[in-house]
Design a protein around this motif. Sequence first.
Motif: not given
Length: 297
Positions: A138-145
């Motif tokens: 898993g590579m869970h980016f946060m918004n806004p990336v």
Amino acid sequence: MVHVVSVIGAGTMGNGIAHVFAQGGFTVTLIDVDPAQLEKAIKTISKNLDRQIAKETITEEQKLATLKNISTSTDIIEGVKNADLVIEAATENVELKLKIFQTIDEAAPAGCILATNTSSISITKIASVTKRPEMVIGMHFMNPVPVMKLVEIINNPATKQTVTSTIVSLAEELNKVPCVVNDAPGFIANRILMPMINEAIYSLHEGVAGVAEIDTIMKVGMAHPMGPLQLADFIGLDVCLSIINVLYEGFGNNAKYAPCPLLKDMVAKGRLGVKSGEGFYVYGSGSKELVVNKSLK
């Protein structure tokens, strides 16, 4: 070594991930079945790069170089055939994600790492439909990336240490802050965040306080940059409900994680937050101040 990155899904998260990798000098293929979505994504990336130019964090030459690093494709099989890393950023729908991972497992090179940007769905379950679970992470980016620093990295029990180390190094190369966790419903970010948002909605639903009061208490009293109801609008109430349902089901229908009826009702009525123009607040009113949805006061 990772040089070529394929990103599946050209929505908000996908175009943001493509943006940061391309700006980092990687060759990126952005993949989506909808050509109009790809066109919109490139325009969004260009607009976000213009914002960086206005803030003097990049130059016009860097913008052009970033855009040059991105190509688009509507064909997943063609789009991943030369990838060192594939990042799936499609809609938060488990059946769709499983189907995508079965496809990319067959089409991507043997040494390619298969990552998912899912915010809550089991990495173990996703890995189980591939012949290379040790290469799935898993590579869970946060918004806004392009702005948010955190990347939540989620191992499944079979993930190789070398894969984890590679993804950690990549995140650091992108000037992000990687945090490695193990697979569990909601991981860490949403296991903690979504019950807070859900509890804020319950507080509104039960008449304990109004929208503005709940958000003000959390902003002023707890030093949160954004109140939980405004944040829910920003994330999308449909996305929040989907994640909360994953927690509820993942923890054996524990009432602690049961989604608030108000949240379910708002999603059913299409009041999804910023993206629909109406959620706990009303958007597009022209006012610089947040306008509380009158039906929810």
